[in-house]
Design a protein around this motif. Structure first.
Motif, PDB file in Angstrom:
ATOM      1  N   GLU A 117       5.841 -10.056  10.053  1.00 19.53           N
ATOM      2  CA  GLU A 117       6.554  -9.339   8.979  1.00 19.53           C
ATOM      3  C   GLU A 117       5.820  -9.546   7.662  1.00 19.53           C
ATOM      4  OE1 GLU A 117      10.666 -10.660   8.982  1.00 19.53           O
ATOM      5  OE2 GLU A 117      10.876 -10.223  11.139  1.00 19.53           O
ATOM      6  N   ASP A 118       6.097  -8.709   6.694  1.00 19.43           N
ATOM      7  CA  ASP A 118       5.546  -8.900   5.350  1.00 19.43           C
ATOM      8  C   ASP A 118       6.300 -10.055   4.677  1.00 19.43           C
ATOM      9  OD1 ASP A 118       7.870  -7.068   5.183  1.00 19.43           O
ATOM     10  OD2 ASP A 118       7.493  -7.344   3.049  1.00 19.43           O
ATOM     11  N   ASP A 119       5.848 -10.464   3.504  1.00 21.67           N
ATOM     12  CA  ASP A 119       6.394 -11.680   2.885  1.00 21.67           C
ATOM     13  C   ASP A 119       7.850 -11.522   2.424  1.00 21.67           C
ATOM     14  OD1 ASP A 119       5.939  -9.995   0.772  1.00 21.67           O
ATOM     15  OD2 ASP A 119       4.830 -11.456  -0.443  1.00 21.67           O
ATOM     16  N   GLU A 120       8.336 -10.294   2.317  1.00 19.20           N
ATOM     17  CA  GLU A 120       9.744 -10.121   1.938  1.00 19.20           C
ATOM     18  C   GLU A 120      10.608  -9.657   3.113  1.00 19.20           C
ATOM     19  OE1 GLU A 120       9.874  -8.554  -2.526  1.00 19.20           O
ATOM     20  OE2 GLU A 120       8.074  -7.902  -1.445  1.00 19.20           O
ATOM     21  N   ASN A 121      10.046  -9.720   4.320  1.00 19.30           N
ATOM     22  CA  ASN A 121      10.765  -9.361   5.550  1.00 19.30           C
ATOM     23  C   ASN A 121      11.398  -7.971   5.480  1.00 19.30           C
ATOM     24  OD1 ASN A 121      11.497 -12.553   4.785  1.00 19.30           O
ATOM     25  ND2 ASN A 121      10.463 -12.205   6.733  1.00 19.30           N
ATOM     26  N   ILE A 142      -8.443 -13.792  20.024  1.00 15.86           N
ATOM     27  CA  ILE A 142      -7.063 -14.249  20.249  1.00 15.86           C
ATOM     28  C   ILE A 142      -6.129 -13.446  19.349  1.00 15.86           C
ATOM     29  CG2 ILE A 142      -5.508 -16.232  20.268  1.00 15.86           C
ATOM     30  CD1 ILE A 142      -7.889 -16.474  22.253  1.00 15.86           C
ATOM     31  N   ASN A 143      -5.042 -12.952  19.925  1.00 16.05           N
ATOM     32  CA  ASN A 143      -4.115 -12.096  19.173  1.00 16.05           C
ATOM     33  C   ASN A 143      -2.722 -12.191  19.785  1.00 16.05           C
ATOM     34  OD1 ASN A 143      -3.211 -10.201  17.314  1.00 16.05           O
ATOM     35  ND2 ASN A 143      -4.738  -8.652  17.858  1.00 16.05           N
ATOM     36  N   PHE A 144      -1.771 -11.626  19.088  1.00 11.37           N
ATOM     37  CA  PHE A 144      -0.382 -11.501  19.559  1.00 11.37           C
ATOM     38  C   PHE A 144       0.274 -12.846  19.849  1.00 11.37           C
ATOM     39  CE2 PHE A 144      -2.629  -7.560  20.911  1.00 11.37           C
ATOM     40  CZ  PHE A 144      -2.033  -6.711  19.981  1.00 11.37           C
ATOM     41  N   TRP A 151      -5.535  -2.860   1.598  1.00 14.97           N
ATOM     42  CA  TRP A 151      -5.369  -1.762   0.651  1.00 14.97           C
ATOM     43  C   TRP A 151      -4.588  -0.649   1.337  1.00 14.97           C
ATOM     44  CZ3 TRP A 151      -7.926  -1.196  -4.336  1.00 14.97           C
ATOM     45  CH2 TRP A 151      -8.652  -2.334  -4.727  1.00 14.97           C
ATOM     46  N   HIS A 152      -3.848   0.072   0.542  1.00 10.25           N
ATOM     47  CA  HIS A 152      -2.957   1.109   1.088  1.00 10.25           C
ATOM     48  C   HIS A 152      -3.168   2.424   0.346  1.00 10.25           C
ATOM     49  CE1 HIS A 152      -0.822  -2.205   3.059  1.00 10.25           C
ATOM     50  NE2 HIS A 152      -0.861  -2.833   1.888  1.00 10.25           N
ATOM     51  N   ARG A 153      -3.243   3.525   1.121  1.00  6.79           N
ATOM     52  CA  ARG A 153      -3.370   4.854   0.534  1.00  6.79           C
ATOM     53  C   ARG A 153      -2.129   5.654   0.953  1.00  6.79           C
ATOM     54  NH1 ARG A 153      -3.345  10.219  -0.790  1.00  6.79           N
ATOM     55  NH2 ARG A 153      -5.254  10.854  -1.862  1.00  6.79           N
ATOM     56  N   GLY A 208      10.882   1.299   0.085  1.00  9.55           N
ATOM     57  CA  GLY A 208      10.480   0.076  -0.611  1.00  9.55           C
ATOM     58  C   GLY A 208       9.081  -0.404  -0.259  1.00  9.55           C
ATOM     59  N   PHE A 209       8.296   0.452   0.402  1.00 16.17           N
ATOM     60  CA  PHE A 209       6.912   0.075   0.698  1.00 16.17           C
ATOM     61  C   PHE A 209       6.070   0.139  -0.572  1.00 16.17           C
ATOM     62  CE2 PHE A 209       2.524   0.645   2.026  1.00 16.17           C
ATOM     63  CZ  PHE A 209       2.388  -0.227   3.092  1.00 16.17           C
ATOM     64  N   SER A 210       6.365   1.139  -1.402  1.00 17.35           N
ATOM     65  CA  SER A 210       5.665   1.182  -2.687  1.00 17.35           C
ATOM     66  C   SER A 210       6.663   1.518  -3.789  1.00 17.35           C
ATOM     67  CB  SER A 210       4.497   2.163  -2.651  1.00 17.35           C
ATOM     68  OG  SER A 210       4.956   3.473  -2.480  1.00 17.35           O
ATOM     69  N   GLY A 264      -2.612  -4.170  -1.578  1.00 12.58           N
ATOM     70  CA  GLY A 264      -1.289  -4.567  -1.094  1.00 12.58           C
ATOM     71  C   GLY A 264      -0.976  -6.003  -1.467  1.00 12.58           C
ATOM     72  N   ASP A 265       0.180  -6.502  -1.014  1.00 15.20           N
ATOM     73  CA  ASP A 265       0.544  -7.895  -1.301  1.00 15.20           C
ATOM     74  C   ASP A 265       0.124  -8.815  -0.156  1.00 15.20           C
ATOM     75  OD1 ASP A 265       2.385  -7.266   0.632  1.00 15.20           O
ATOM     76  OD2 ASP A 265       4.152  -7.571  -0.623  1.00 15.20           O
ATOM     77  N   GLY A 266      -0.596  -8.247   0.848  1.00 15.74           N
ATOM     78  CA  GLY A 266      -0.996  -9.059   1.995  1.00 15.74           C
ATOM     79  C   GLY A 266      -2.499  -9.269   2.057  1.00 15.74           C
ATOM     80  N   GLN A 267      -2.881 -10.390   2.648  1.00 16.14           N
ATOM     81  CA  GLN A 267      -4.294 -10.672   2.896  1.00 16.14           C
ATOM     82  C   GLN A 267      -4.459 -10.980   4.373  1.00 16.14           C
ATOM     83  OE1 GLN A 267      -5.248 -13.929   0.209  1.00 16.14           O
ATOM     84  NE2 GLN A 267      -6.070 -12.444  -1.239  1.00 16.14           N
TER      85      GLN A 267
HETATM   86  O1  JJ1 Z   1       1.986  -3.851   4.084  1.00 12.45           O
HETATM   87  C1  JJ1 Z   1       1.879  -4.763   3.280  1.00 12.45           C
HETATM   88  N1  JJ1 Z   1       2.404  -4.715   2.074  1.00 12.45           N
HETATM   89  C2  JJ1 Z   1       3.011  -3.508   1.555  1.00 12.45           C
HETATM   90  C3  JJ1 Z   1       4.509  -3.580   1.591  1.00 12.45           C
HETATM   91  C4  JJ1 Z   1       5.073  -4.648   0.707  1.00 12.45           C
HETATM   92  C5  JJ1 Z   1       6.541  -4.742   0.843  1.00 12.45           C
HETATM   93  C6  JJ1 Z   1       7.044  -5.945   0.131  1.00 12.45           C
HETATM   94  N2  JJ1 Z   1       6.486  -7.172   0.596  1.00 12.45           N
HETATM   95  C7  JJ1 Z   1       2.449  -3.265   0.160  1.00 12.45           C
HETATM   96  N3  JJ1 Z   1       2.796  -2.121  -0.404  1.00 12.45           N
HETATM   97  C8  JJ1 Z   1       2.250  -1.660  -1.650  1.00 12.45           C
HETATM   98  C9  JJ1 Z   1       1.573  -0.327  -1.408  1.00 12.45           C
HETATM   99  C10 JJ1 Z   1       1.136   0.375  -2.677  1.00 12.45           C
HETATM  100  C11 JJ1 Z   1       0.862   1.850  -2.346  1.00 12.45           C
HETATM  101  C12 JJ1 Z   1       0.395   2.581  -3.566  1.00 12.45           C
HETATM  102  C13 JJ1 Z   1      -0.792   1.910  -4.198  1.00 12.45           C
HETATM  103  C14 JJ1 Z   1      -0.541   0.443  -4.494  1.00 12.45           C
HETATM  104  C15 JJ1 Z   1      -0.092  -0.274  -3.263  1.00 12.45           C
HETATM  105  O2  JJ1 Z   1       1.707  -4.056  -0.378  1.00 12.45           O
HETATM  106  C16 JJ1 Z   1       1.095  -6.019   3.639  1.00 12.45           C
HETATM  107  C17 JJ1 Z   1      -0.377  -5.845   3.414  1.00 12.45           C
HETATM  108  O3  JJ1 Z   1      -0.614  -5.548   2.103  1.00 12.45           O
HETATM  109  N4  JJ1 Z   1       1.332  -6.329   5.026  1.00 12.45           N
HETATM  110  C18 JJ1 Z   1       1.811  -7.494   5.422  1.00 12.45           C
HETATM  111  O4  JJ1 Z   1       2.121  -8.366   4.629  1.00 12.45           O
HETATM  112  C19 JJ1 Z   1       1.956  -7.671   6.891  1.00 12.45           C
HETATM  113  C20 JJ1 Z   1       1.275  -8.908   7.355  1.00 12.45           C
HETATM  114  C21 JJ1 Z   1      -0.189  -8.975   7.065  1.00 12.45           C
HETATM  115  C22 JJ1 Z   1      -0.867 -10.129   7.774  1.00 12.45           C
HETATM  116  C23 JJ1 Z   1      -1.134  -9.767   9.180  1.00 12.45           C
HETATM  117  C24 JJ1 Z   1      -1.483 -10.822  10.128  1.00 12.45           C
HETATM  118  C25 JJ1 Z   1      -1.854 -10.207  11.415  1.00 12.45           C
HETATM  119  C26 JJ1 Z   1      -2.344 -11.090  12.437  1.00 12.45           C
HETATM  120  C27 JJ1 Z   1      -2.988 -10.448  13.518  1.00 12.45           C
HETATM  121  O5  JJ1 Z   1      -3.727 -10.944  14.423  1.00 12.45           O
END
Ligand code: JJ1
Ligand code: MYA
Length: 388
Positions: free
Chosen positions: A72-76, A135-137, A187-189, A200-202, A361-364
């Motif tokens: 899940e993302d950091d805010e579930n 390794i995954n999943f 990064w997200h497009r 609430g994704f963006s 995005g907020d994820g790395q």
């Molecule tokens: O998807 C991710 N973040 C999104 C949603 C955030 C919701 C609140 N936490 C995000 N959205 C902003 C988008 C915006 C669009 C317009 C332009 C500016 C940006 O940031 C994040 C990645 O960023 N995803 C996650 O956190 C999921 C987990 C990532 C780690 C994965 C580990 C995988 C392991 C696999 O083997």
């Protein structure tokens, strides 16, 4: 601090500054006869199973475990929702080992409560090609968290990889462990900005209205590059050549042959999309782009249950500028009704993301190797490996 990882052959944080440590394997292989022959012990209520991913039923059980308990993302707000077809694809590449698809069941109820997988891959690090496991999943049911089950799962998959005489692995995680070889930014497009904002994704940018936002992210109805078309089976040799040549530029990258390209890059509905540019005059294949389909469940929204996301996979530009090639990939994804196109800043992606209106995005995503030291850490642009 890391009671488990401190015991493993991985780069340790305390060694980060130490330039005397050599690059390469951290410990030597042991004779196969010295690899532990029996599985590690699980708490008494649980038992190991090997998952038959060819079976629809097993696949459905795994699907359900992951759909309810995986990343899940950091805010579930969102949870990865890998499809059954995707899992079958990801887990059955050429030369896969069924014994590396590992589940844990409750003995009495037979309920699947944990999972971890490996698949074989040839990965090149500088000029060494190394047989590895990807390794995954790794997943432990929410109700069984923090009971130190994960280290047992990791040790068991390691044992089963060793039994195949393989001593290195590659993996990624959203959390920091000892020690990343590099850290990539997501990064997200936006393709469907209204829905992304609604769920609430963006967020609506400062001084932006919904209609200005929709206009900002608007894309042409059709792709622009002449000769841009879907990849077909007959294109495998040409795509392998393009990819081999391209991936040779990176410090860490997979070594793909025709069989790998057939498996990983020939289009599969709702799993992987690949396109190429065929020169209209010479019929030469000059460019390639691809993305995979990984929806996320939207947790607790009245109006929407899934976010349809495309993830940038392998892209090779030799004639069409990467910017234009990726713009066509965005258009193709929009045509297929994806809500968002995600990419990491690895390979050459960093050079085009801003221009194509991706935002950070907020994820790395941290990349790791098991039993192989690289020093110092790489830049994301030196990494040529995408894990699913
Ligand atoms: O998807 C991710 N973040 C999104 C949603 C955030 C919701 C609140 N936490 C995000 N959205 C902003 C988008 C915006 C669009 C317009 C332009 C500016 C940006 O940031 C994040 C990645 O960023 N995803 C996650 O956190 C999921 C987990 C990532 C780690 C994965 C580990 C995988 C392991 C696999 O083997
Ligand atoms: S990354 C995706 C991981 N999955 C998820 O994030 C899904 C949701 N979360 C969960 O299911 C659980 O929280 C998991 C941990 C299962 C992640 N990678 O059992 P615990 C360490 C490696 O009490 P739980 C992917 O799939 C943690 O630092 N280690 O914890 C790639 C601690 O160790 P230490 C991790 O929360 C996986 C210990 O586990 C991870 O109940 C690559 C705690 O265990 C993580 N993502 O369960 C695996 N998260 O005390 C490594 C926590 O030392 C492969 N931990 O800090 C290595 C190569 C093996 C093959 C080698 C062959 C040669």
């Amino acid at each position: 601090r890391h009671k488990f990882w401190e015991t493993q052959p991985v780069g340790q944080f305390k060694d980060l500054g130490d330039s005397n440590l050599p690059e390469g394997p951290i410990e030597a292989p042991t004779p196969l006869s010295e690899v532990k022959q029996e599985p590690y012990n699980l708490p008494n209520l649980y038992e190991w199973i090997t998952c038959d991913m060819e079976s629809k039923d097993t696949c459905a059980e795994v699907y359900k475990l992951l759909a309810n308990n995986y990343v899940e993302d950091d805010e579930n707000m969102f949870r990865f929702n890998y499809s059954m077809e995707f899992l079958q694809w990801a887990l059955r590449p050429p030369g896969y080992f069924k014994s590396w698809h590992i589940g844990v069941r409750v003995k009495t109820s037979k309920k699947l409560v944990a999972f971890i997988t490996g698949v074989p891959a040839k990965i090149r690090v500088r000029d060494e090609v190394i047989q590895m496991a990807e390794i995954n999943f790794l997943c432990v049911h929410k109700k069984l968290r923090s009971k130190r089950l994960a280290p047992v799962m990791i040790k068991e998959v390691t044992r089963r990889v060793h039994l195949e005489n393989i001593w290195q692995a590659a993996y990624t995680a959203g959390v920091i462990l000892p020690t990343p070889i590099t850290t990539c930014q997501y990064w997200h497009r936006s393709l469907n900005p209204k829905k992304l904002i609604d769920v609430g994704f963006s967020r609506l940018g400062a001084r932006m209205t919904m209609s200005r936002t929709i206009k900002l992210y608007k894309l042409p109805e059709t792709t622009v590059t002449p000769g841009f078309r879907k990849m077909e089976l007959r294109d495998v040799p040409a795509v392998t050549r393009l990819l081999k040549n391209f991936l040779s530029k990176f410090v860490v990258a997979p070594e793909f042959d025709d069989n790998d390209v057939d498996h990983w890059l020939v289009p599969r509905d709702n799993v992987v999309d690949s396109f190429l540019v065929e020169d209209p005059e010479t019929h030469e294949i000059t460019d390639f782009c691809s993305f995979y389909t990984l929806p996320s469940s939207i947790l607790g929204n009245q109006n929407y249950s899934t976010l349809k996301a495309a993830y940038s996979y392998y892209n090779v530009s030799t004639k069409t500028p990467l910017l234009q090639l990726m713009n066509d990939a965005l258009i193709a994804a929009k045509q297929k009704d994806f809500d968002v196109f995600n990419a990491l800043d690895l390979m050459e992606n960093g050079t085009i993301l801003k221009e194509l209106k991706f935002g950070p995005g907020d994820g790395q995503l941290h990349y790791y190797l098991y039993n192989y030291r690289i020093k110092p850490a790489l830049a994301p642009s030196e990494l040529g490996l995408v894990l699913l």
